[in-house]
Enzyme design. Structure first.
Site, PDB file in Angstrom:
ATOM      1  N   SER A 138      -0.849  -3.147  -5.883  1.00 50.50           N
ATOM      2  CA  SER A 138       0.480  -2.875  -5.323  1.00 50.50           C
ATOM      3  C   SER A 138       1.471  -3.842  -5.951  1.00 50.50           C
ATOM      4  CB  SER A 138       0.459  -3.095  -3.809  1.00 50.50           C
ATOM      5  OG  SER A 138       1.780  -3.148  -3.295  1.00 50.50           O
ATOM      6  N   TYR A 151      -1.171  -8.452   3.552  1.00 50.99           N
ATOM      7  CA  TYR A 151      -1.259  -7.265   2.684  1.00 50.99           C
ATOM      8  C   TYR A 151      -1.051  -7.673   1.226  1.00 50.99           C
ATOM      9  CZ  TYR A 151      -0.408  -2.788   0.474  1.00 50.99           C
ATOM     10  OH  TYR A 151      -0.480  -1.710  -0.376  1.00 50.99           O
TER      11      TYR A 151
HETATM   12  P1  NDP Z   1      -2.611   6.795   2.800  1.00 48.37           P
HETATM   13  O1  NDP Z   1      -2.575   6.167   4.141  1.00 48.37           O
HETATM   14  O2  NDP Z   1      -1.955   8.114   2.613  1.00 48.37           O
HETATM   15  O3  NDP Z   1      -4.125   6.914   2.292  1.00 48.37           O
HETATM   16  C1  NDP Z   1      -5.043   5.885   2.514  1.00 48.37           C
HETATM   17  C2  NDP Z   1      -6.434   6.413   2.311  1.00 48.37           C
HETATM   18  O4  NDP Z   1      -7.369   5.348   2.504  1.00 48.37           O
HETATM   19  C3  NDP Z   1      -6.794   7.500   3.305  1.00 48.37           C
HETATM   20  O5  NDP Z   1      -7.500   8.522   2.623  1.00 48.37           O
HETATM   21  C4  NDP Z   1      -7.704   6.796   4.295  1.00 48.37           C
HETATM   22  O6  NDP Z   1      -8.640   7.736   4.797  1.00 48.37           O
HETATM   23  C5  NDP Z   1      -8.387   5.790   3.382  1.00 48.37           C
HETATM   24  N1  NDP Z   1      -8.958   4.662   4.107  1.00 48.37           N
HETATM   25  C6  NDP Z   1      -8.293   3.719   4.828  1.00 48.37           C
HETATM   26  N2  NDP Z   1      -9.164   2.873   5.383  1.00 48.37           N
HETATM   27  C7  NDP Z   1     -10.408   3.284   5.007  1.00 48.37           C
HETATM   28  C8  NDP Z   1     -11.720   2.832   5.272  1.00 48.37           C
HETATM   29  N3  NDP Z   1     -11.947   1.753   6.044  1.00 48.37           N
HETATM   30  N4  NDP Z   1     -12.776   3.493   4.734  1.00 48.37           N
HETATM   31  C9  NDP Z   1     -12.562   4.583   3.966  1.00 48.37           C
HETATM   32  N5  NDP Z   1     -11.342   5.068   3.668  1.00 48.37           N
HETATM   33  C10 NDP Z   1     -10.280   4.424   4.197  1.00 48.37           C
HETATM   34  O7  NDP Z   1      -1.974   5.715   1.816  1.00 48.37           O
HETATM   35  P2  NDP Z   1      -1.732   5.700   0.221  1.00 48.37           P
HETATM   36  O8  NDP Z   1      -2.299   6.891  -0.424  1.00 48.37           O
HETATM   37  O9  NDP Z   1      -0.327   5.377   0.018  1.00 48.37           O
HETATM   38  O10 NDP Z   1      -2.564   4.408  -0.148  1.00 48.37           O
HETATM   39  C11 NDP Z   1      -3.653   4.411  -1.050  1.00 48.37           C
HETATM   40  C12 NDP Z   1      -3.777   3.031  -1.659  1.00 48.37           C
HETATM   41  O11 NDP Z   1      -2.592   2.721  -2.386  1.00 48.37           O
HETATM   42  C13 NDP Z   1      -3.942   1.898  -0.648  1.00 48.37           C
HETATM   43  O12 NDP Z   1      -4.860   0.968  -1.190  1.00 48.37           O
HETATM   44  C14 NDP Z   1      -2.538   1.290  -0.554  1.00 48.37           C
HETATM   45  O13 NDP Z   1      -2.577  -0.040  -0.181  1.00 48.37           O
HETATM   46  C15 NDP Z   1      -2.069   1.473  -1.967  1.00 48.37           C
HETATM   47  N6  NDP Z   1      -0.620   1.481  -2.181  1.00 48.37           N
HETATM   48  C16 NDP Z   1       0.217   2.316  -1.488  1.00 48.37           C
HETATM   49  C17 NDP Z   1       1.559   2.313  -1.771  1.00 48.37           C
HETATM   50  C18 NDP Z   1       2.549   3.162  -1.024  1.00 48.37           C
HETATM   51  O14 NDP Z   1       3.742   2.825  -0.999  1.00 48.37           O
HETATM   52  N7  NDP Z   1       2.147   4.272  -0.445  1.00 48.37           N
HETATM   53  C19 NDP Z   1       2.118   1.478  -2.828  1.00 48.37           C
HETATM   54  C20 NDP Z   1       1.145   0.639  -3.476  1.00 48.37           C
HETATM   55  C21 NDP Z   1      -0.174   0.672  -3.179  1.00 48.37           C
HETATM   56  P3  NDP Z   1      -9.292   7.767   6.262  1.00 48.37           P
HETATM   57  O15 NDP Z   1      -8.250   7.269   7.213  1.00 48.37           O
HETATM   58  O16 NDP Z   1      -9.660   9.199   6.443  1.00 48.37           O
HETATM   59  O17 NDP Z   1     -10.481   6.865   6.147  1.00 48.37           O
HETATM   60  C1  8X3 Z   2       2.855  -0.723  -0.828  1.00 43.29           C
HETATM   61  C2  8X3 Z   2       4.131  -0.991  -1.541  1.00 43.29           C
HETATM   62  O1  8X3 Z   2       6.295  -2.288  -1.455  1.00 43.29           O
HETATM   63  O2  8X3 Z   2       5.505  -1.260   0.615  1.00 43.29           O
HETATM   64  O3  8X3 Z   2       1.816  -1.375  -1.450  1.00 43.29           O
HETATM   65  O4  8X3 Z   2       4.370  -3.189  -0.242  1.00 43.29           O
HETATM   66  S1  8X3 Z   2       5.103  -1.995  -0.603  1.00 43.29           S
END
Ligand code: NDP
Ligand code: 8X3
Length: 254
Positions: A138, A151
């Site tokens: 991130s 985070y």
């Molecule tokens: P979402 O919440 O849409 O997706 C997160 C996914 O992670 C879901 O499929 C969830 O599935 C899964 N997950 C969470 N906890 C667990 C667990 N303990 N075991 C298995 N699966 C898990 O978020 P994003 O798609 O945005 O996030 C994906 C990744 O990208 C994360 O690592 C996030 O930190 C990162 N990220 C996101 C950004 C954003 O702005 N959206 C920016 C930068 C990075 P389920 O709940 O079914 O288990």
């Molecule tokens: C998620 C992006 O900018 O909300 O990883 O931390 S930010």
């Protein structure tokens, strides 16, 4: 590519979009997350295009990761690409008031989950003589913001773990990339604010964030470059997001 693509966190956001992107290119998929209905529905939908195998598990559960991802059936056991995407942020309070359970959950998911999945899949990549690990970091790994605390720290781990993997894997023909997005509208903020849709929507109000499909395309692109190219780290933001000046608190005596 010749093997399968294993995506954690495939039930929504980047993981689901990446599953669709790799399915469109015909790769066998292993789709991992906790929500059974979501994984079942995605497996059913994408199976018409490519072989799909769903695994419902919690990446925080070391035994379950080791047992289930370490014994995938053919042809899914030949993992060529591991996308360590499962992760979350919880809360945005200051470090002095933050909920320690939130911090534990972020560390267990974003750090330990990535470690468990990587350690489970890596030996087969080493045996097959190739592979690619794509970790979802991130912008929060490099750029602190108020309430980012644990985070941001967990994503800094992902960044540095990715670099260290590259050094351990020197000469083994295994690529490691850390993709580091900024603001992207997925379920991320809904999870962060524990289901408060108004708060989550406000995060993206009046600006154009990245979409899950944008990030999926980047993940796919990184893996589809010629095999001798390794993208180490790729930070990406929407044009609408940038940095602020340093905050300077001027009321404090000396
Ligand atoms: P979402 O919440 O849409 O997706 C997160 C996914 O992670 C879901 O499929 C969830 O599935 C899964 N997950 C969470 N906890 C667990 C667990 N303990 N075991 C298995 N699966 C898990 O978020 P994003 O798609 O945005 O996030 C994906 C990744 O990208 C994360 O690592 C996030 O930190 C990162 N990220 C996101 C950004 C954003 O702005 N959206 C920016 C930068 C990075 P389920 O709940 O079914 O288990
Ligand atoms: C998620 C992006 O900018 O909300 O990883 O931390 S930010």
């Amino acid at each position: 590519m010749s093997g399968s693509v294993l995506i954690t966190g495939a039930s929504s956001g980047f993981g689901e979009a990446a599953a669709r992107r790799f399915a469109a290119a015909g790769y066998p998929l292993v789709l991992v997350a906790r929500r059974q209905e979501r994984i079942d529905a995605l497996v059913e939908e994408l199976s018409s295009r490519t072989p799909c195998h769903g695994v419902v598990l919690d990446v925080r559960d070391r035994q379950s990761v080791t047992d289930r991802l370490g014994s995938l059936p053919e042809p899914f056991d030949d993992v060529e690409v591991l996308v360590n995407n499962a992760g979350l942020a919880l809360g945005m309070g200051g470090a002095d008031t933050a909920d320690l359970d939130h911090w534990d959950t972020m560390v267990d998911t974003n750090i330990k989950g990535v470690m468990y999945c990587t350690r489970t899949i890596l030996p087969s990549m080493v045996s097959r003589g190739g592979g690619h690990i794509v970790n979802l970091g991130s912008v929060a790994a490099s750029w602190p913001y108020p309430g980012g605390n644990a985070y941001g720290g967990s994503k800094a781990f992902v960044q540095q773990f990715s670099r260290n993997l590259r050094t351990d894997l020197s000469g083994k023909n295994i690529r490691v990339s850390c993709v580091e997005p900024g603001m992207c509208e997925t379920e991320f903020s809904l999870v962060r604010f524990e289901g408060d849709a108004a708060k989550a929507d406000a995060v993206y109000d009046g600006m154009q964030p990245l979409s899950a499909a944008d990030v999926a395309e980047i993940i796919f692109w990184v893996t589809s470059l010629p095999a001798h190219i390794n993208v180490n780290q790729l930070e990406v933001m929407p044009v609408t997001q940038t940095w602020s000046p340093f905050a300077v608190h001027r009321d404090q005596p000396g």
